[in-house]
Design an enzyme around this catalytic site. Structure first.
Site, short mmCIF file in Angstrom:
data_model
loop_
_atom_site.label_atom_id
_atom_site.label_comp_id
_atom_site.label_asym_id
_atom_site.label_seq_id
_atom_site.Cartn_x
_atom_site.Cartn_y
_atom_site.Cartn_z
N ASP A 87 3.64 0.45 -2.43
CA ASP A 87 4.17 1.64 -3.10
C ASP A 87 4.30 2.85 -2.19
O ASP A 87 5.31 3.57 -2.26
CB ASP A 87 3.33 1.98 -4.34
CG ASP A 87 1.83 2.00 -4.07
OD1 ASP A 87 1.39 1.84 -2.91
OD2 ASP A 87 1.08 2.19 -5.04
N MET A 140 -0.68 -1.79 -4.35
CA MET A 140 -1.13 -2.67 -3.29
C MET A 140 -2.48 -3.31 -3.62
O MET A 140 -3.15 -2.92 -4.57
CB MET A 140 -1.23 -1.88 -1.98
CG MET A 140 0.09 -1.35 -1.48
SD MET A 140 -0.05 -0.41 0.06
CE MET A 140 -0.51 -1.69 1.23
N HIS A 141 -2.87 -4.29 -2.80
CA HIS A 141 -4.23 -4.84 -2.72
C HIS A 141 -4.62 -5.75 -3.87
O HIS A 141 -5.65 -6.43 -3.79
CB HIS A 141 -5.28 -3.74 -2.61
CG HIS A 141 -4.98 -2.66 -1.63
ND1 HIS A 141 -4.69 -2.92 -0.30
CD2 HIS A 141 -4.90 -1.31 -1.78
CE1 HIS A 141 -4.46 -1.77 0.32
NE2 HIS A 141 -4.57 -0.79 -0.55
#
EC number: 2.7.1.17
Length: 472
Positions: A231, A75-76
Site C-alpha cells: 500500500d 502488507m505483511h
C-alpha cells in the site's frame, strides 16, 4: 481505462483512470477486523473478495474499455492455503501482535538483519508462520502456499500465485538487495521456496484476468494484471515519488513517512524499514507507526462523535503542543520503538480537561510520533526535503500544519489526496498494459502547502522530547 484495486484494512477502494491519469471514478466497500483475543487482528479473505466485487459495482459505470488492472494492499498479512489453494484459517494481519516472541527469536539471528536489512517486526509475515508451527501445528502441516493479502486477490482474479518486490520485502523471507526470496531465511523458519509465490516488478504483467472473473465483474477477459505494490509503495507511485527528493507522509489507519532511494539503504538499528520500491532498480525507506488516523477514529468512537465533528471543535492554528499528552500506541509500535506491547494513554489530564483538549492531544500525539519517524529516517541516511500528504487524515489543514512544524519541512496536500494507493495501483496497471516506464509518473497538482514556522519548530522538538521522557 485502467483499474486500481486497493485492499485496505478498513475497506477496498477502486480507482478508474484514463490514459492521461485522470480519475474517472472511485468505488468503495467497507471491511471489519476481528480480534478474537487481545492483540490479535484477523480478516476472512472471502470478505476481501466480496468487498472487491462491491467496490467495483460501486463505480456504477461500464468497464468494457478497461485495458489493465493494478493491485495494492495492506502488507505483511499471512494467507495460508492448502494444496487446493483453499484458505486454511483467517488471515493474520499486519497489526497483529501475537507473534512477538517468535519475532524476537528470529530477530536475534544475525542472518535476518544481514539479508533483509530490517528488524523482524512482530507484524511481519515470517514470525506469524513460526507462531502457527508452535500453536497450530495441524494447520501449518497442511499449508502449501503463503500469500500476501493483495496477492490472494490476484490468485482469485487470475489463477496465478505471484507477488511483487515491494510487498515481498515485508515478509522477513526476502532479500531486497537481490530482489529475490532468500532460501536461507525460508529454511530458518521451516519454509521453502515452493511455498512462496513467483515474483514480478510492480509495473510488470503478473497474470491475466480469467474469463470467469471478467464475466462476474463486467471487465474484458484476458486483460493484464500488474505486479502492483504494497500500500505505501503504491501510494508513492500515485504521488509520482520514484526517487530521492520529496517524500510521502500517509495518514491512514497506520502512519508512514516514505522516502524513495536509488539504492538499498538498510539501517535495522533505527527500526526504519528498507524495502524494494514498486519499480525496477528502486528501493525505499519507511518509518511506520501503527495507529495514525485510526487513533482519531478510536477517540471518535469513545466520545460518540465523528472525526469531522471533533476536528470542527478545534482552533485551526497549529500553535505549540499542549500540556496534555497522548501516546498513540493502540496497537503497539514499530518505528522507532519496535515494541508490540507498547500501549496508548493520556497524561496531564485535570478536572478542567474537556473534549477539544483531548482531541487536540490525539492529533499532537500522532504528529510527534511521525516526527520521531522522520528523525529515524534521517539517522538511517535518508529523509526528504518535503512531504506529500496522503490518506484520509490529509483532509485536515490543522493536522498537516502540525506535521510541518514537527518535521521541519513543508507538507504538501495534492489535489485528490484521498485516492492514494488505489490511484497508484491504477498507474501500475497502466504501466504494465502499455509498457510505459517511470517517466509517466508525473507529480500531482498541489492543492495546499503548509510551511514550518521557525518560531514553532523548536516548541514541537521540545514536545517530542517531553513525550520521550514520559515514555521512559
Amino acid at each position: 481505462m485502467f483499474l486500481g484495486i486497493d485492499l485496505g484494512t478498513s475497506g477496498v477502494k477502486v480507482v478508474l483512470i484514463n490514459d492521461a491519469h485522470e480519475v474517472l471514478g472511485t468505488g468503495h466497500a467497507g471491511l471489519t477486523v476481528q480480534s478474537p483475543q487481545p492483540g490479535w487482528s484477523e480478516q476472512d479473505p472471502a470478505d476481501w473478495i466480496a468487498a472487491t466485487c462491491a467496490a467495483i459495482a460501486d463505480l456504477k459505470q461500464p468497464l468494457d474499455k478497461v485495458a489493465g488492472i493494478g493491485l495494492s494492499g495492506q502488507m505483511h498479512g499471512a494467507v495460508c492455503l492448502d494444496s487446493a489453494d483453499a484458505v486454511l484459517r483467517a488471515a493474520i494481519l499486519w497489526n497483529d501482535g501475537r507473534a512477538a516472541d517468535e519475532a524476537t527469536a528470529l530477530d536475534s539471528d544475525p542472518q535476518f538483519h544481514a539479508i533483509t536489512g530490517n528488524i523482524v517486526f512482530a507484524g511481519f509475515t515470517a514470525p506469524k508462520l513460526v507462531w502457527m508451527q508452535r500453536h497450530e501445528p495441524d494447520l501449518f502441516a497442511r499449508t502449501r502456499r503463503v500469500l500476501l493479502p493483495k496477492d490472494y486477490l490476484r490468485l482469485w482474479l487470475t489463477g496465478e500465485a505471484i507477488s511483487d518486490m515491494s510487498d515481498a520485502s515485508g515478509t522477513a523471507w526476502f532479500d531486497p538487495a537481490r530482489r529475490d526470496w532468500s532460501d536461507q531465511l525460508l529454511a530458518a523458519t521451516g519454509m521453502d521456496r515452493s511455498m512462496m509465490p513467483a515474483l514480478a516488478e510492480g509495473s510488470e504483467v503478473a497474470g491475466h484476468l480469467r474469463a470467469e472473473r471478467a464475466s462476474e465483474l463486467g471487465l474484458p477477459a484476458g486483460i493484464p494484471v500488474a505486479g502492483g505494490a504494497g500500500d505505501n509503495a503504491a501510494t508513492a507511485i500515485g504521488a509520482g515519488i520514484a526517487g530521492p527528493g520529496p517524500g510521502l507522509i500517509s495518514l491512514g489507519t497506520s502512519g508512514v513517512i516514505f522516502a524513495a532511494t536509488d539504492r538499498f539503504l538498510p539501517a535495522p538499528e533505527t527500526a526504519v524499514h528498507a524495502f524494494c520500491h514498486a519499480l525496477p532498480d528502486r528501493w525505499h525507506q519507511m518509518g511506520v507507526m501503527l495507529a495514525a488516523a485510526s487513533s482519531l477514529d478510536w477517540w471518535a468512537g469513545i466520545t460518540g462523535a465523528t472525526p469531522a465533528d471533533l476536528l470542527a471543535e478545534l482552533d485551526q492554528q497549529p500553535g505549540r503542543p499542549g500540556t496534555i499528552s497522548f501516546w498513540p500506541y493502540l496497537s503497539g509500535e514499530r518505528t522507532p520503538l519496535n515494541n508490540p506491547a507498547q500501549r496508548a494513554g493520556f497524561t496531564g489530564l485535570s478536572s478542567r480537561t474537556d473534549r477539544p483538549r483531548m482531541t487536540r492531544a490525539v492529533l499532537e500525539g500522532v504528529t510527534l510520533a511521525l516526527s520521531e519517524n522522520m528523525e529515524a529516517l534521517r539517522a538511517a541516511g535518508g529523509g526528504a526535503d518535503s512531504l506529500l500528504a496522503m490518506g484520509g487524515g490529509a483532509r485536515s489543514d490543522l493536522w498537516l500544519s502540525m506535521l510541518a512544524q514537527a518535521t521541519g519541512v513543508p507538507v504538501l496536500r495534492p489535489a485528490g489526496a484521498e485516492t492514494g494507493a488505489g490511484f497508484g495501483a491504477a498507474r501500475l496497471g497502466l504501466m504494465a498494459a502499455t509498457g510505459a516506464g517511470s517517466e509517466v509518473l508525473t507529480t500531482p497538482e498541489i492543492a495546499a502547502t503548509f510551511d514550518p514556522d521557525p518560531a514553532l519548530v523548536p516548541a514541537w522538538a521540545e514536545g517530542l522530547e517531553r513525550l520521550r521522557q514520559q515514555r521512559a
